[in-house]
Design an enzyme around this catalytic site. Structure first.
Site, PDB file in Angstrom:
ATOM      1  N   LYS A 191       0.857  -1.187   0.000  1.00  0.00           N
ATOM      2  CA  LYS A 191       0.000   0.000   0.000  1.00  0.00           C
ATOM      3  C   LYS A 191       0.897   1.242   0.000  1.00  0.00           C
ATOM      4  O   LYS A 191       1.453   1.614   1.034  1.00  0.00           O
ATOM      5  CB  LYS A 191      -0.915   0.063   1.228  1.00  0.00           C
ATOM      6  N   SER A 245       5.103   7.851   9.862  1.00  0.00           N
ATOM      7  CA  SER A 245       5.295   8.662  11.063  1.00  0.00           C
ATOM      8  C   SER A 245       5.375   7.783  12.314  1.00  0.00           C
ATOM      9  O   SER A 245       4.843   6.665  12.336  1.00  0.00           O
ATOM     10  CB  SER A 245       4.126   9.631  11.206  1.00  0.00           C
ATOM     11  N   THR A 246       6.008   8.306  13.332  1.00  0.00           N
ATOM     12  CA  THR A 246       6.109   7.578  14.597  1.00  0.00           C
ATOM     13  C   THR A 246       4.720   7.350  15.188  1.00  0.00           C
ATOM     14  O   THR A 246       4.428   6.283  15.734  1.00  0.00           O
ATOM     15  CB  THR A 246       7.020   8.358  15.568  1.00  0.00           C
ATOM     16  N   GLY A 249       3.134   4.576  13.212  1.00  0.00           N
ATOM     17  CA  GLY A 249       3.944   3.375  13.445  1.00  0.00           C
ATOM     18  C   GLY A 249       3.590   2.709  14.771  1.00  0.00           C
ATOM     19  O   GLY A 249       3.489   1.481  14.858  1.00  0.00           O
ATOM     20  N   GLU A 266      10.204   1.946  10.106  1.00  0.00           N
ATOM     21  CA  GLU A 266      11.096   3.074   9.761  1.00  0.00           C
ATOM     22  C   GLU A 266      10.290   4.337   9.990  1.00  0.00           C
ATOM     23  O   GLU A 266       9.364   4.627   9.236  1.00  0.00           O
ATOM     24  CB  GLU A 266      11.523   2.979   8.291  1.00  0.00           C
TER      25      GLU A 266
HETATM   26  P1  NAD Z   1       1.977   8.427   7.832  1.00  0.00           P
HETATM   27  O1  NAD Z   1       2.404   7.711   9.063  1.00  0.00           O
HETATM   28  O2  NAD Z   1       0.872   9.388   7.923  1.00  0.00           O
HETATM   29  O3  NAD Z   1       1.566   7.381   6.685  1.00  0.00           O
HETATM   30  C1  NAD Z   1       2.436   6.362   6.248  1.00  0.00           C
HETATM   31  C2  NAD Z   1       1.619   5.261   5.592  1.00  0.00           C
HETATM   32  O4  NAD Z   1       0.809   4.635   6.595  1.00  0.00           O
HETATM   33  C3  NAD Z   1       0.658   5.753   4.520  1.00  0.00           C
HETATM   34  O5  NAD Z   1       0.604   4.821   3.460  1.00  0.00           O
HETATM   35  C4  NAD Z   1      -0.675   5.797   5.266  1.00  0.00           C
HETATM   36  O6  NAD Z   1      -1.810   5.684   4.415  1.00  0.00           O
HETATM   37  C5  NAD Z   1      -0.542   4.575   6.163  1.00  0.00           C
HETATM   38  N1  NAD Z   1      -1.400   4.571   7.350  1.00  0.00           N
HETATM   39  C6  NAD Z   1      -2.015   5.609   7.957  1.00  0.00           C
HETATM   40  N2  NAD Z   1      -2.718   5.179   9.019  1.00  0.00           N
HETATM   41  C7  NAD Z   1      -2.542   3.844   9.092  1.00  0.00           C
HETATM   42  C8  NAD Z   1      -3.003   2.828   9.993  1.00  0.00           C
HETATM   43  N3  NAD Z   1      -3.793   3.115  11.016  1.00  0.00           N
HETATM   44  N4  NAD Z   1      -2.600   1.568   9.779  1.00  0.00           N
HETATM   45  C9  NAD Z   1      -1.772   1.257   8.759  1.00  0.00           C
HETATM   46  N5  NAD Z   1      -1.317   2.171   7.861  1.00  0.00           N
HETATM   47  C10 NAD Z   1      -1.696   3.447   8.045  1.00  0.00           C
HETATM   48  O7  NAD Z   1       3.307   9.103   7.259  1.00  0.00           O
HETATM   49  P2  NAD Z   1       3.430  10.084   6.023  1.00  0.00           P
HETATM   50  O8  NAD Z   1       2.879  11.410   6.409  1.00  0.00           O
HETATM   51  O9  NAD Z   1       2.937   9.411   4.786  1.00  0.00           O
HETATM   52  O10 NAD Z   1       5.039  10.166   5.887  1.00  0.00           O
HETATM   53  C11 NAD Z   1       5.826  11.017   6.621  1.00  0.00           C
HETATM   54  C12 NAD Z   1       6.450  10.306   7.816  1.00  0.00           C
HETATM   55  O11 NAD Z   1       7.208   9.177   7.371  1.00  0.00           O
HETATM   56  C13 NAD Z   1       7.431  11.172   8.560  1.00  0.00           C
HETATM   57  O12 NAD Z   1       7.242  11.022   9.938  1.00  0.00           O
HETATM   58  C14 NAD Z   1       8.787  10.627   8.136  1.00  0.00           C
HETATM   59  O13 NAD Z   1       9.825  10.855   9.054  1.00  0.00           O
HETATM   60  C15 NAD Z   1       8.483   9.180   8.001  1.00  0.00           C
HETATM   61  N6  NAD Z   1       9.474   8.539   7.142  1.00  0.00           N
HETATM   62  C16 NAD Z   1      10.405   7.710   7.714  1.00  0.00           C
HETATM   63  C17 NAD Z   1      11.394   7.140   6.925  1.00  0.00           C
HETATM   64  C18 NAD Z   1      12.441   6.222   7.504  1.00  0.00           C
HETATM   65  O14 NAD Z   1      13.037   5.486   6.724  1.00  0.00           O
HETATM   66  N7  NAD Z   1      12.691   6.237   8.800  1.00  0.00           N
HETATM   67  C19 NAD Z   1      11.425   7.413   5.557  1.00  0.00           C
HETATM   68  C20 NAD Z   1      10.458   8.257   5.022  1.00  0.00           C
HETATM   69  C21 NAD Z   1       9.478   8.803   5.817  1.00  0.00           C
END
Ligand code: NAD
Length: 510
Positions: A191, A245-246, A249, A266
């Site tokens: 996804k 995001s944390t 996650g 991650e």
């Molecule tokens: P997000 O956590 O909002 O979403 C990430 C993914 O999770 C998306 O596909 C989203 O649809 C899905 N998601 C949302 N709610 C969910 C749930 N309840 N269950 C399962 N999946 C769900 O993050 P974002 O705004 O898309 O990305 C930015 C974040 O990602 C930042 O915090 C950034 O630091 C982090 N990030 C980390 C790394 C790394 O390698 N450490 C790399 C890139 C981005």
């Protein structure tokens, strides 16, 4: 003051958005509900993609397809050399389609096209690395357990893997997961972020052309709350590989614990670059500006904190401001653009709110601080905030925009404790010509990566991931395929066995 932005119209997209369907069990299908979702380019405000929007029924079908493809093969049982050939062919096809992949990521995420080129090249390199690793996967044997016992430790694919990715590096991040899961023999449901799914869907097409059997990779476009949550919760899924995001996650980890799935996380970062007076200050200056504004700061590895030695702080920060103001912000499709558009209006408002809060808390806005008006897209001026105190939100939380927070230190101990003063532990950079200073700090800080006299380089050979609340587990590196395996212990006895109920064999009939 950076000028307002007026991106050129994007001619190819004026005909309307490109339509995409879901990939389930080898077939491109509409959503069961018939619903669709439009994505507009953040740089232009023009709809560029129209996705079939998956819901509960679609994700159920996708997981069932992956389960079947795993339980009945042929993918998990194929020779590693055959799996490696599919991965290598995929890399070749990605190379042939590189220009399209670049454009898709630039249009949907708002990142500069020159940067997207680098990311697509990096992603292709990772697929080649995974292809080479596929053939090295092996278990262990123990012939030291006595004459009558041979121990085998088999490495088996873990099963069905849910892969969930964010919007900031669409093709690169799926490439840090998917080829290694495939190399191990796993099957997957992927996804991508619902805002940037096009390049992942294009990758699905290339995997089919490369000869991947049906059902091995299923791709669903959908929202996290229903589709993502189902992929984490479902009992037929064996592992969740998540980048985001944390906050999300943590939710995903909690949900995965219901069925005790393996998870790889991650997550976010609040990374610092530490600049000592004896550093090559010109190189450090370039890296600080690059680290803060690369991908408009929408980067887990962004160097969003500058920790600079007090003795050079005024001069160095003045130069950061000067160089920051010369950065070219604008149309993601312009090859000269260095900083593109912000992903959504809400996110832009959140970034601005962090800066306003810092202002109210007593920090000084030395550059930028506001959105750039006068454009169909959404852009934020490269921002420098100085006089930041370690307790302020802007010093501790992930802003995820082109915003650099400046703090100062007196000695290496203070620098190290400032690095630790957040819940994150993803990466850090150290700038000094003194090897003792560099090694001392590299060892002292609790981050998954430390760059010394460089920043944000990455190689498939080197593991990547976070300490603390930046994640769990590592991606890439030589163990990247093993992460998608289970071990099975097989104990093989030969010769006469000593029974628990000890009786000479000849008496057994008595
Ligand atoms: P997000 O956590 O909002 O979403 C990430 C993914 O999770 C998306 O596909 C989203 O649809 C899905 N998601 C949302 N709610 C969910 C749930 N309840 N269950 C399962 N999946 C769900 O993050 P974002 O705004 O898309 O990305 C930015 C974040 O990602 C930042 O915090 C950034 O630091 C982090 N990030 C980390 C790394 C790394 O390698 N450490 C790399 C890139 C981005």
């Amino acid at each position: 003051m950076t000028a307002a932005i007026t991106p050129a119209p994007i001619a190819e997209e004026t005909a309307g958005p490109t339509a995409y369907r879901l990939l389930i069990d080898g077939a491109w299908t509409d959503a069961a509900s018939g619903r669709t979702l439009d994505r507009a380019s953040p740089g232009h405000g023009v709809p560029v993609s129209r996705y079939a929007l998956a819901g509960a029924a679609d994700v159920e079908k996708a997981i069932a397809a992956a389960r079947r493809a795993f339980d009945h093969g042929p993918w998990p049982g194929m020779k590693a050399s055959d799996r490696a050939a599919v991965l290598a062919r995929t890399a070749d096809l990605m190379q042939d389609r590189a220009d399209d992949l670049v454009r898709l990521d630039a249009l949907e995420s708002g990142k500069p096209i020159s940067q997207a080129k680098g990311e697509v090249a990096g992603a292709i390199d990772i697929w080649r690395y995974a292809a080479s690793l596929a053939r090295t996967l092996h278990g262990d044997s123990y012939a030291n357990l006595g004459e009558d016992m041979l121990g085998l430790v088999l490495r088996e694919p873990i099963g069905v893997v849910s892969i969930i990715t964010p919007w900031n590096f669409p093709l690169l991040i799926v490439s840090q997961k998917l080829p290694f899961a495939l190399a191990a023999g796993c099957t997957t449901v992927v996804k991508p972020s619902e805002m940037t799914s096009a390049s992942t869907l294009a990758l699905g097409e290339l995997l089919q052309q490369a000869g991947l059997p049906d059902g091995v990779v299923n791709i669903v476009v959908g929202h996290g709350a229903d589709v993502g949550a189902a992929m984490v919760d479902h009992p037929a899924v064996d592992m969740v590989s998540f980048t985001g995001s944390t906050r999300v996650g943590k939710q995903a980890m909690a949900a995965a614990s219901n069925t005790l799935k393996k998870v790889s996380m991650e997550l976010g970062g609040k990374n610092a670059q530490i600049v000592f007076p004896d550093a090559d200050l010109e190189a450090a200056l370039d890296a600080v500006v690059f680290g803060a504004y690369f991908n408009a700061g929408e980067c887990c590895n962004a160097g969003s904190r500058l920790l600079v030695h007090r003795s050079i702080a005024d001069d160095f920060v003045a130069q950061v401001v000067e160089l920051g103001l010369s950065v070219t912000v604008g149309d993601p499709l312009d090859p000269d653009t260095q900083v593109g558009a912000i992903i959504t209006h809400d996110h832009l408002a959140k970034v601005e709110a962090y800066v306003d809060q810092a202002d109210q808390d007593g920090a000084t806005i030395a550059a930028g601080g506001k959105r750039l008006e006068g454009s169909a897209g959404r852009y934020m001026a490269p921002t420098v905030v100085r006089d930041v105190a370690p307790g302020m939100a802007i010093a501790r939380e992930e802003v995820f925009g082109p915003v650099l927070s400046v703090l100062t230190f007196e000695d290496a101990d203070e620098a190290a404790s400032l690095v630790q003063a957040t819940d994150f532990g993803l990466s850090a950079g150290v700038w000094s010509r003194d090897i003792d200073t560099c090694i001392g700090l590299a060892r002292a800080v609790r981050t998954g990566t430390v760059w010394v006299n460089t920043f944000m380089d990455g190689y498939p050979e080197l593991p990547f991931g976070g300490y603390k609340q930046s994640g769990l587990g590592r991606e890439l590196g030589r163990n990247a395929v093993e992460d998608f395996t289970e071990t099975k212990t097989v104990q093989i006895h030969r010769g006469e066995r000593t029974n628990w109920w000890v009786r000479p064999r000849g008496n057994q009939a008595a």
